[in-house]
Design a protein around this motif. Structure first.
Motif, PDB file in Angstrom:
ATOM      1  N   ALA A  96      -3.026  -1.257   1.032  1.00  0.00           N
ATOM      2  CA  ALA A  96      -2.077  -1.141   2.145  1.00  0.00           C
ATOM      3  C   ALA A  96      -1.792   0.322   2.469  1.00  0.00           C
ATOM      4  O   ALA A  96      -1.741   0.710   3.646  1.00  0.00           O
ATOM      5  CB  ALA A  96      -0.775  -1.870   1.798  1.00  0.00           C
ATOM      6  N   GLU A  97      -1.602   1.138   1.442  1.00  0.00           N
ATOM      7  CA  GLU A  97      -1.343   2.564   1.661  1.00  0.00           C
ATOM      8  C   GLU A  97      -2.553   3.243   2.286  1.00  0.00           C
ATOM      9  O   GLU A  97      -2.405   4.111   3.155  1.00  0.00           O
ATOM     10  CB  GLU A  97      -0.968   3.237   0.342  1.00  0.00           C
ATOM     11  CG  GLU A  97       0.435   2.922  -0.133  1.00  0.00           C
ATOM     12  CD  GLU A  97       1.491   3.375   0.872  1.00  0.00           C
ATOM     13  OE1 GLU A  97       1.403   4.518   1.366  1.00  0.00           O
ATOM     14  OE2 GLU A  97       2.395   2.571   1.192  1.00  0.00           O
ATOM     15  N   ALA A  98      -3.757   2.871   1.831  1.00  0.00           N
ATOM     16  CA  ALA A  98      -4.969   3.473   2.381  1.00  0.00           C
ATOM     17  C   ALA A  98      -5.142   3.101   3.852  1.00  0.00           C
ATOM     18  O   ALA A  98      -5.498   3.952   4.688  1.00  0.00           O
ATOM     19  CB  ALA A  98      -6.183   3.030   1.572  1.00  0.00           C
ATOM     20  N   LEU A  99      -4.885   1.855   4.203  1.00  0.00           N
ATOM     21  CA  LEU A  99      -4.991   1.433   5.603  1.00  0.00           C
ATOM     22  C   LEU A  99      -3.938   2.124   6.456  1.00  0.00           C
ATOM     23  O   LEU A  99      -4.195   2.480   7.618  1.00  0.00           O
ATOM     24  CB  LEU A  99      -4.838  -0.091   5.694  1.00  0.00           C
ATOM     25  CG  LEU A  99      -6.050  -0.898   5.214  1.00  0.00           C
ATOM     26  CD1 LEU A  99      -5.678  -2.345   4.954  1.00  0.00           C
ATOM     27  CD2 LEU A  99      -7.175  -0.827   6.248  1.00  0.00           C
ATOM     28  N   ASP A 130      -7.531   1.293  10.741  1.00  0.00           N
ATOM     29  CA  ASP A 130      -7.712  -0.157  10.677  1.00  0.00           C
ATOM     30  C   ASP A 130      -8.840  -0.611   9.767  1.00  0.00           C
ATOM     31  O   ASP A 130      -8.948  -1.796   9.454  1.00  0.00           O
ATOM     32  CB  ASP A 130      -7.968  -0.713  12.083  1.00  0.00           C
ATOM     33  CG  ASP A 130      -6.729  -0.639  12.952  1.00  0.00           C
ATOM     34  OD1 ASP A 130      -5.640  -0.389  12.405  1.00  0.00           O
ATOM     35  OD2 ASP A 130      -6.856  -0.828  14.176  1.00  0.00           O
ATOM     36  N   VAL A 131      -9.700   0.282   9.376  1.00  0.00           N
ATOM     37  CA  VAL A 131     -10.753  -0.041   8.416  1.00  0.00           C
ATOM     38  C   VAL A 131     -10.860   1.126   7.448  1.00  0.00           C
ATOM     39  O   VAL A 131     -10.862   2.283   7.858  1.00  0.00           O
ATOM     40  CB  VAL A 131     -12.100  -0.342   9.110  1.00  0.00           C
ATOM     41  CG1 VAL A 131     -12.502   0.785  10.047  1.00  0.00           C
ATOM     42  CG2 VAL A 131     -13.197  -0.583   8.088  1.00  0.00           C
ATOM     43  N   VAL A 132     -10.913   0.804   6.161  1.00  0.00           N
ATOM     44  CA  VAL A 132     -10.895   1.858   5.155  1.00  0.00           C
ATOM     45  C   VAL A 132     -11.889   1.524   4.049  1.00  0.00           C
ATOM     46  O   VAL A 132     -12.094   0.355   3.699  1.00  0.00           O
ATOM     47  CB  VAL A 132      -9.471   2.039   4.570  1.00  0.00           C
ATOM     48  CG1 VAL A 132      -9.000   0.792   3.854  1.00  0.00           C
ATOM     49  CG2 VAL A 132      -9.385   3.235   3.648  1.00  0.00           C
ATOM     50  N   ARG A 133     -12.507   2.554   3.529  1.00  0.00           N
ATOM     51  CA  ARG A 133     -13.485   2.383   2.448  1.00  0.00           C
ATOM     52  C   ARG A 133     -12.743   2.398   1.113  1.00  0.00           C
ATOM     53  O   ARG A 133     -12.133   3.392   0.739  1.00  0.00           O
ATOM     54  CB  ARG A 133     -14.507   3.516   2.508  1.00  0.00           C
ATOM     55  CG  ARG A 133     -15.783   3.286   1.709  1.00  0.00           C
ATOM     56  CD  ARG A 133     -16.723   4.450   1.949  1.00  0.00           C
ATOM     57  NE  ARG A 133     -18.015   4.264   1.314  1.00  0.00           N
ATOM     58  CZ  ARG A 133     -18.972   5.190   1.321  1.00  0.00           C
ATOM     59  NH1 ARG A 133     -18.756   6.362   1.939  1.00  0.00           N
ATOM     60  NH2 ARG A 133     -20.131   4.975   0.715  1.00  0.00           N
ATOM     61  N   VAL A 134     -12.802   1.278   0.375  1.00  0.00           N
ATOM     62  CA  VAL A 134     -12.064   1.166  -0.881  1.00  0.00           C
ATOM     63  C   VAL A 134     -12.971   1.247  -2.100  1.00  0.00           C
ATOM     64  O   VAL A 134     -12.502   1.282  -3.239  1.00  0.00           O
ATOM     65  CB  VAL A 134     -11.253  -0.138  -0.928  1.00  0.00           C
ATOM     66  CG1 VAL A 134     -10.159  -0.123   0.147  1.00  0.00           C
ATOM     67  CG2 VAL A 134     -12.159  -1.363  -0.769  1.00  0.00           C
ATOM     68  N   ALA A 140      -1.288  -5.831   3.212  1.00  0.00           N
ATOM     69  CA  ALA A 140      -1.096  -4.720   4.151  1.00  0.00           C
ATOM     70  C   ALA A 140      -0.662  -5.239   5.516  1.00  0.00           C
ATOM     71  O   ALA A 140       0.241  -4.683   6.163  1.00  0.00           O
ATOM     72  CB  ALA A 140      -2.387  -3.919   4.277  1.00  0.00           C
ATOM     73  N   PHE A 141      -1.303  -6.323   5.966  1.00  0.00           N
ATOM     74  CA  PHE A 141      -0.967  -6.935   7.251  1.00  0.00           C
ATOM     75  C   PHE A 141       0.477  -7.424   7.262  1.00  0.00           C
ATOM     76  O   PHE A 141       1.233  -7.178   8.212  1.00  0.00           O
ATOM     77  CB  PHE A 141      -1.933  -8.090   7.509  1.00  0.00           C
ATOM     78  CG  PHE A 141      -1.555  -8.988   8.657  1.00  0.00           C
ATOM     79  CD1 PHE A 141      -1.697  -8.565   9.966  1.00  0.00           C
ATOM     80  CD2 PHE A 141      -1.074 -10.271   8.421  1.00  0.00           C
ATOM     81  CE1 PHE A 141      -1.354  -9.398  11.027  1.00  0.00           C
ATOM     82  CE2 PHE A 141      -0.734 -11.106   9.461  1.00  0.00           C
ATOM     83  CZ  PHE A 141      -0.871 -10.673  10.775  1.00  0.00           C
ATOM     84  N   THR A 142       0.894  -8.106   6.191  1.00  0.00           N
ATOM     85  CA  THR A 142       2.246  -8.675   6.167  1.00  0.00           C
ATOM     86  C   THR A 142       3.326  -7.613   5.983  1.00  0.00           C
ATOM     87  O   THR A 142       4.494  -7.878   6.254  1.00  0.00           O
ATOM     88  CB  THR A 142       2.386  -9.708   5.039  1.00  0.00           C
ATOM     89  OG1 THR A 142       2.218  -9.070   3.768  1.00  0.00           O
ATOM     90  CG2 THR A 142       1.371 -10.824   5.191  1.00  0.00           C
ATOM     91  N   ARG A 143       2.957  -6.419   5.504  1.00  0.00           N
ATOM     92  CA  ARG A 143       3.940  -5.352   5.287  1.00  0.00           C
ATOM     93  C   ARG A 143       3.940  -4.313   6.398  1.00  0.00           C
ATOM     94  O   ARG A 143       4.684  -3.333   6.341  1.00  0.00           O
ATOM     95  CB  ARG A 143       3.673  -4.633   3.953  1.00  0.00           C
ATOM     96  CG  ARG A 143       3.752  -5.506   2.715  1.00  0.00           C
ATOM     97  CD  ARG A 143       5.080  -6.261   2.626  1.00  0.00           C
ATOM     98  NE  ARG A 143       5.252  -6.862   1.312  1.00  0.00           N
ATOM     99  CZ  ARG A 143       4.800  -8.059   0.955  1.00  0.00           C
ATOM    100  NH1 ARG A 143       4.133  -8.795   1.825  1.00  0.00           N
ATOM    101  NH2 ARG A 143       5.037  -8.526  -0.256  1.00  0.00           N
TER     102      ARG A 143
END
Length: 512
Positions: free
Chosen positions: A73-76, A81-85, A404-407
């Motif tokens: 969530a922090e990275a997004l 909207d798209v992040v490499r994890v 991440a979406f819900t927060r």
């Protein structure tokens, strides 16, 4: 021989030169790895933490801490909207991405197959973890009648049985001065019901008021599931992964497997002689031939999945709905008033009568938003197609940051608060227009597409029934000096690790 010559040269090389050569080789490998993953890998064009781009250490660290969903969530939030994890893994947050990944399918078979994320090396992935779309589709079709409306109505008596047993135990013990620990008791009632619904296995947690070794060992194995999937990211360490797992956890893992196998063999022996309908009836009907060893192994894995799927999400849902409501007293008041106004007697409470209770449904939905059933990201393998307008090369793994979406305030107003009002219809007297722009239609707690949870209708019936019967019967009191914060006190491994929560149950006086 060239090999003998090379071996002799190595022996004759001074130790200092060998160290320099080794360091040079490691440096060269690290340099090539860095250049490839940062500049040439198919996921290299997407932003994210630099460490996550070149190594799985970022991914592993956050999983080990139990805070992986929050790290994503922090990275997004930071990168977009798209992040490499991980070097070969991307996380998304938009509703369009969710639909693209999980709802795209042809003839009931998903386009984005599951990865080996949950493969425990059993030799059979059962139903929930099966990666082959065709095999999953065949098993899901076979099991589907177990969750039909006719089947659910037939199984409702089993749901009542364990809810009523919980209510009776609270009448006897819930009002004590020192209270009861709610997490433990909701674990007991959920596991008792799940095992009986899955394959008529009676575990007697509520009767005996103590955990079985099966339940205890299941929670010991919880972290092992996470450790196992982390090691898949480090192939060179996989052969020695068992050395990093305490022997007690390995023993628990095999003990859980053995107990599940013994219970399954007992159920097979009782075909045609059970007290009520269960899910197992669809896997091996009475008139079916005896299963082969391979078939029995497959059924064993599926029944294990059914027990866990019917246990932990239900336990978390009923525990958290009561806990969150107690932490927000005004919401508890509205919920209790709605339930008690609807029913004049305990016997009137049944599943079909609960579907119209709007605040009850809103409270359960808000619990699903806060706790997020799919916080592990639900990783899938890209077939080489578009996700939310981005081309994702074949073989790159993708996941969705549901937490991440819900927060995100972008999708939900006041996202960290437990606010059931956001799920009420706009004509409800307690609807609050501050929630009018919430992304309510884009939240799918049981997923979408061929891999969506087939037990969703049953889960709704079971949780409504439990909350309604309990709050009709009792005034629930939170013991003092407790401060529970979800983001701080919960951890995600294979299942949610939840904090202890102490309450008292006071029977509501009523005229007989």
């Amino acid at each position: 021989m060239a090999s003998n010559w090379l071996f002799q040269r190595v022996i004759d090389t001074p130790p200092g030169d060998l160290v320099i050569f080794g360091l040079g080789a490691v440096t060269l490998y690290a340099s090539f790895r860095y250049i490839y993953y940062v500049h040439f890998h198919p996921a290299s064009g997407f932003p994210g933490p630099r460490l996550a781009a070149i190594s799985n250490i970022w991914y592993a660290y956050h999983w080990v801490t139990g805070k992986y969903p929050w790290a994503v969530a922090e990275a997004l939030k930071k990168y977009g909207d798209v992040v490499r994890v991980a070097p070969n893994e991307l996380a998304f947050i938009t509703p369009r991405a969710f639909s693209d990944i999980y709802d795209s399918h042809t003839s009931g078979q998903e386009h984005f197959p599951k990865t080996n994320f949950m493969d425990l090396g059993l030799g059979d992935d059962g139903l929930s973890w099966e990666r082959n779309p065709a095999k999953h589709h065949a098993d899901a079709k076979k099991l589907a009648p177990a969750f039909s409306m006719k089947s659910m109505k037939a199984k409702e008596s089993t749901m009542h049985k364990y809810t009523d047993a919980f209510v009776q135990r609270m009448k006897n013990f819930g009002g004590r001065e020192d209270g009861i620990e709610l997490k433990t008791w909701t674990d007991w009632v959920a596991m008792d019901a799940s095992a009986d619904l899955a394959y008529s296995r009676e575990m007697h947690h509520l009767r005996d008021m103590k955990s079985t070794s099966f339940l205890d060992e299941l929670w010991v194995v919880n972290f092992f599931v996470t450790a196992n999937q982390i090691f898949k990211k480090f192939p060179l360490l996989s052969p020695i992964r068992w050395l990093f797992v305490p022997p007690s956890i390995l023993a628990s893992y095999y003990k859980v497997q053995r107990m599940n196998q013994e219970a399954l063999e007992s159920r097979i022996a009782r075909r045609g002689n059970t007290e009520h309908l269960d899910h197992f009836e669809q896997l091996l009907p009475v008139n079916a031939p005896a299963p082969t060893r391979e078939e029995q192994k497959h059924i064993e894995v599926i029944t294990g999945h059914l027990v866990i799927a019917g246990y932990e999400p239900i336990a978390s849902q009923i525990f958290c709905t009561i806990m969150f409501s107690l932490l927000e007293p005004q919401n508890l008041k509205l919920l209790v008033e709605e339930i008690r106004a609807e029913f004049k007697s305990y016997e009137d409470i049944h599943a079909d009568a609960l579907g119209t209770l709007r605040f009850l449904n809103a409270s359960l939905m808000e619990t699903l938003r806060i706790t997020v059933l799919s916080s592990n990201g639900m990783p899938r393998a890209s077939p080489g197609t578009m996700v939310d307008g981005n081309y994702i090369a074949r073989g790159v793994e993708v996941q969705y940051g549901v937490l991440a979406f819900t927060r995100s305030p972008r999708y939900f107003h006041d996202p960290h608060r437990y606010r059931p009002q956001r799920w009420l219809p706009e004509d409800h007297p307690h609807w609050d227009p501050v929630f009018k722009d919430d992304a309510r239609e884009d939240f799918h707690p049981f997923s979408l597409g061929p891999r969506s949870c087939p037990g969703m209708p049953m889960a709704w019936r079971q949780t409504r029934l439990f909350i309604a019967k309990v709050l009709w019967t009792f005034d629930v009191e939170m013991l003092p000096n407790q401060s529970i914060v979800f983001e701080r006190d919960f951890r995600m491994y294979g299942m949610w690790e939840k904090p202890k929560f102490w309450v008292r149950f006071h029977s509501v006086p009523r005229d007989s």
